[in-house]
Design a protein around this motif. Structure first.
Motif, PDB file in Angstrom:
ATOM      1  N   GLY A 191      41.044 -55.477  31.269  1.00 55.10           N
ATOM      2  CA  GLY A 191      39.978 -54.782  30.564  1.00 55.10           C
ATOM      3  C   GLY A 191      40.111 -54.905  29.060  1.00 55.10           C
ATOM      4  N   HIS A 192      38.987 -54.888  28.381  1.00 52.26           N
ATOM      5  CA  HIS A 192      38.937 -54.854  26.925  1.00 52.26           C
ATOM      6  C   HIS A 192      37.919 -53.800  26.513  1.00 52.26           C
ATOM      7  CE1 HIS A 192      41.288 -58.530  26.659  1.00 52.26           C
ATOM      8  NE2 HIS A 192      40.407 -59.164  27.418  1.00 52.26           N
ATOM      9  N   VAL A 218      31.578 -51.323  23.687  1.00 47.47           N
ATOM     10  CA  VAL A 218      31.462 -52.269  24.800  1.00 47.47           C
ATOM     11  C   VAL A 218      32.723 -52.184  25.648  1.00 47.47           C
ATOM     12  CG1 VAL A 218      31.025 -54.656  25.493  1.00 47.47           C
ATOM     13  CG2 VAL A 218      30.099 -53.795  23.314  1.00 47.47           C
ATOM     14  N   GLN A 219      32.530 -52.041  26.952  1.00 43.33           N
ATOM     15  CA  GLN A 219      33.632 -52.070  27.919  1.00 43.33           C
ATOM     16  C   GLN A 219      33.518 -53.347  28.732  1.00 43.33           C
ATOM     17  OE1 GLN A 219      34.927 -48.893  31.186  1.00 43.33           O
ATOM     18  NE2 GLN A 219      33.234 -50.144  31.902  1.00 43.33           N
ATOM     19  N   ILE A 220      34.606 -54.098  28.801  1.00 39.15           N
ATOM     20  CA  ILE A 220      34.654 -55.344  29.563  1.00 39.15           C
ATOM     21  C   ILE A 220      35.742 -55.220  30.618  1.00 39.15           C
ATOM     22  CG2 ILE A 220      35.199 -57.816  29.434  1.00 39.15           C
ATOM     23  CD1 ILE A 220      34.129 -57.676  26.503  1.00 39.15           C
ATOM     24  N   ALA A 279      26.827 -56.588  13.030  1.00 38.70           N
ATOM     25  CA  ALA A 279      27.820 -55.537  13.266  1.00 38.70           C
ATOM     26  C   ALA A 279      29.216 -56.108  13.070  1.00 38.70           C
ATOM     27  CB  ALA A 279      27.660 -54.964  14.674  1.00 38.70           C
ATOM     28  N   ARG A 280      30.140 -55.245  12.714  1.00 39.42           N
ATOM     29  CA  ARG A 280      31.533 -55.664  12.547  1.00 39.42           C
ATOM     30  C   ARG A 280      32.417 -54.845  13.479  1.00 39.42           C
ATOM     31  NH1 ARG A 280      34.152 -51.767   9.747  1.00 39.42           N
ATOM     32  NH2 ARG A 280      32.918 -50.297   8.505  1.00 39.42           N
ATOM     33  N   VAL A 281      33.524 -55.440  13.880  1.00 41.16           N
ATOM     34  CA  VAL A 281      34.442 -54.767  14.792  1.00 41.16           C
ATOM     35  C   VAL A 281      35.096 -53.579  14.082  1.00 41.16           C
ATOM     36  CG1 VAL A 281      36.559 -54.996  16.139  1.00 41.16           C
ATOM     37  CG2 VAL A 281      34.902 -56.878  16.089  1.00 41.16           C
ATOM     38  N   ARG A 282      35.065 -52.431  14.704  1.00 37.61           N
ATOM     39  CA  ARG A 282      35.735 -51.234  14.185  1.00 37.61           C
ATOM     40  C   ARG A 282      37.139 -51.115  14.762  1.00 37.61           C
ATOM     41  NH1 ARG A 282      34.356 -46.280  11.858  1.00 37.61           N
ATOM     42  NH2 ARG A 282      35.692 -44.526  12.478  1.00 37.61           N
ATOM     43  N   TRP A 283      37.249 -51.285  16.100  1.00 31.96           N
ATOM     44  CA  TRP A 283      38.552 -51.283  16.750  1.00 31.96           C
ATOM     45  C   TRP A 283      38.425 -52.005  18.081  1.00 31.96           C
ATOM     46  CZ3 TRP A 283      38.094 -49.065  21.491  1.00 31.96           C
ATOM     47  CH2 TRP A 283      37.187 -48.008  21.655  1.00 31.96           C
ATOM     48  N   GLN A 284      39.554 -52.430  18.612  1.00 30.60           N
ATOM     49  CA  GLN A 284      39.555 -53.139  19.895  1.00 30.60           C
ATOM     50  C   GLN A 284      40.865 -52.860  20.626  1.00 30.60           C
ATOM     51  OE1 GLN A 284      41.050 -56.607  21.061  1.00 30.60           O
ATOM     52  NE2 GLN A 284      40.232 -55.747  22.941  1.00 30.60           N
ATOM     53  N   MET A 285      40.809 -52.640  21.933  1.00 23.76           N
ATOM     54  CA  MET A 285      41.984 -52.314  22.738  1.00 23.76           C
ATOM     55  C   MET A 285      41.964 -53.123  24.028  1.00 23.76           C
ATOM     56  SD  MET A 285      41.885 -48.159  22.249  1.00 23.76           S
ATOM     57  CE  MET A 285      41.688 -47.451  20.606  1.00 23.76           C
TER      58      MET A 285
END
Length: 453
Positions: free
Chosen positions: A105-106, A203-205, A228-234
């Motif tokens: 998942g991302h 967005v959930q992947i 849009a720009r990325v704020r955070w990613q996990m």
């Protein structure tokens, strides 16, 4: 984590091409975005060639051996492994809510760029929806496809989109912002990093193949372009399908069975607890016309919960079980039975002490101890390395779904905040709340009823 957790029998281990359709031992009925195993996968085939392409995996994850090379390009053999499973993009609800848990998942949040508004947001959601539809069908993303997942099928890929509180002000849609999206209250256990919390868009992947999941993540990020720009990613993971000898509920990084009491789609009140109802009539609690765009949608609470594993692992198993209220070996309540046996909250030992401690996590999170509060928890575990002292940065990417977070997540978390035995072994480090609209119909993009209504 919470006893009310990932969908029971919706674990990766429980899903095969047979059980994905609700046959005995499977996950039960799914919504219109259900998982289906396809006999043929458009534009992507797994071609087993003797001594060349490697092993073809069976539905249970075991090696099926090498297949002979096809006699001609038209004789390509379709995927028969977990890679062949497809989740439909179009449907009543967005995919990734009741879809069986995936092994990869991302999560990624974006902020709209300076000067970007409703028009740019609509164009972005249109691009994202088209890309998600293509990738979930096992097709390339478009002309700029990176070929990362060229050899794979859909692998149960889902892409789910949501709007944060700040999105509505940025797009001139503040009057359309639902009250359920009001910021979450502060909790004493919070140690939140604002830079890794909230966001205009979320967005959930999820997928059962790491490359398929990354391919989707990269495509979504590229599609954002200048809007849009990325704020955070996990990044997160779960146990892979077929990794156990028989279907069973998943475990978290504390080694606890995690997913016993989740609401199930077969429950008579599942839809009313998890999804926003459609508008009917001219009056009623949920009949505000400006919120009609959320019909069949849900609200996602996202929390990055770090597990203090060094402290947890020092506890003997008996102490760990008393913190949770369940046996570590099989997830059964300490009061006896199997994993699904009802917990006897009043049962005492010979000395008159409660067998399930008053502050046990499983006791506190029970819906019948929280006014019936219910949510579908569908998390991923995460591990982001070690700090300078060798302490693991690991835990749970907690994601829960409900029709109203003020009746789902908030009352349960408030009660946990007041005396959960597990609280000394976890730390909430990031948080977000997102409105996830209903699924897109054929020819629509996600959020169209909001952005063009």
């Amino acid at each position: 984590m919470a006893d009310q957790s990932t969908p029971e029998a919706r674990t990766p281990e429980a899903r095969t091409p047979e059980t994905a359709h609700g046959s005995p031992g499977g996950p039960g009925p799914l919504d219109s975005a259900s998982t289906t195993a396809r006999a043929g996968i458009s534009r992507r085939r797994l071609l087993g060639t003797a001594g060349a392409t490697g092993l073809v995996l069976g539905a249970a994850g075991g090696a099926a051996g090498y297949a002979a090379a096809p006699s001609s390009p038209t004789a390509a053999t379709p995927l028969t492994s977990l890679g062949s499973e497809q989740v439909m993009f179009h449907g009543k609800h967005q995919p990734g809510i009741t879809t069986p848990m995936q092994s990869r998942g991302h999560l990624i949040a974006f902020d709209l760029a300076a000067g970007a508004g409703r028009k740019e947001a609509a164009a972005l959601l249109r691009r994202w929806s088209d890309t998600a539809r293509r990738l979930m069908a096992g097709d390339p993303a478009g002309s700029r496809d990176t070929d990362v997942a060229r050899d794979a099928g859909p692998a149960s890929l889902t892409v789910t989109f949501g709007f944060g509180h700040s999105f509505f002000g940025r797009t001139g849609l503040a009057e359309q912002r639902p009250a359920a999206l009001d910021p979450l209250p502060d909790f004493s256990s919070d140690h939140l990093d604002k830079n890794r919390s909230n966001g205009d868009l979320w967005v959930q992947i999820g997928a059962d193949d790491a490359l398929v999941a990354f391919h989707a993540l990269r495509a979504v990020q590229q599609d954002a372009g200048s809007a849009a720009r990325v704020r955070w990613q996990m990044n997160g993971f779960n146990r892979s399908p077929g990794a156990t000898t028989h279907p069973m509920t998943a475990r978290n990084l504390m080694g606890q069975v995690d997913g016993t009491r989740n609401p199930k789609p077969s429950d008579t009140d599942f839809d009313q607890r998890i999804f926003v109802p459609e508008q009917h009539g001219s009056s009623g609690e949920n009949e505000n016309k400006e919120h009609a765009w959320m019909a069949n949608g849900s609200y996602a609470v996202v929390r990055r919960i770090r597990m203090l594993l060094d402290d947890w692992e020092k506890l003997p198993v008996k102490a760990q079980e008393e913190v949770i209220g369940r046996r570590k070996s099989d997830g059964a309540p300490l009061t006896g039975g199997t994993e699904t046996t009802e917990m006897d909250l009043e049962k005492t030992d010979e000395a008159g002490n409660l067998i399930v401690p008053i502050n046990a996590h499983a006791r506190i999170t029970r819906p019948d101890q929280n006014g019936g509060a219910a949510m579908v928890r569908r998390p991923f575990s995460y591990h982001d390395g070690f700090d300078a002292d060798g302490v693991p940065d690991a835990g749970l990417l907690f994601i829960c779904w409900q029709a109203d977070p003020l009746r789902g997540f908030v009352p349960v978390q408030r009660k946990l905040d007041r005396g959960d035995a597990l609280s000394q072994f976890i730390r909430h480090e990031a948080s977000g709340l997102f409105a996830v609209p209903g699924g897109a119909a054929e020819g629509e993009y996600v959020g169209q009823r909001l952005l063009e209504g």
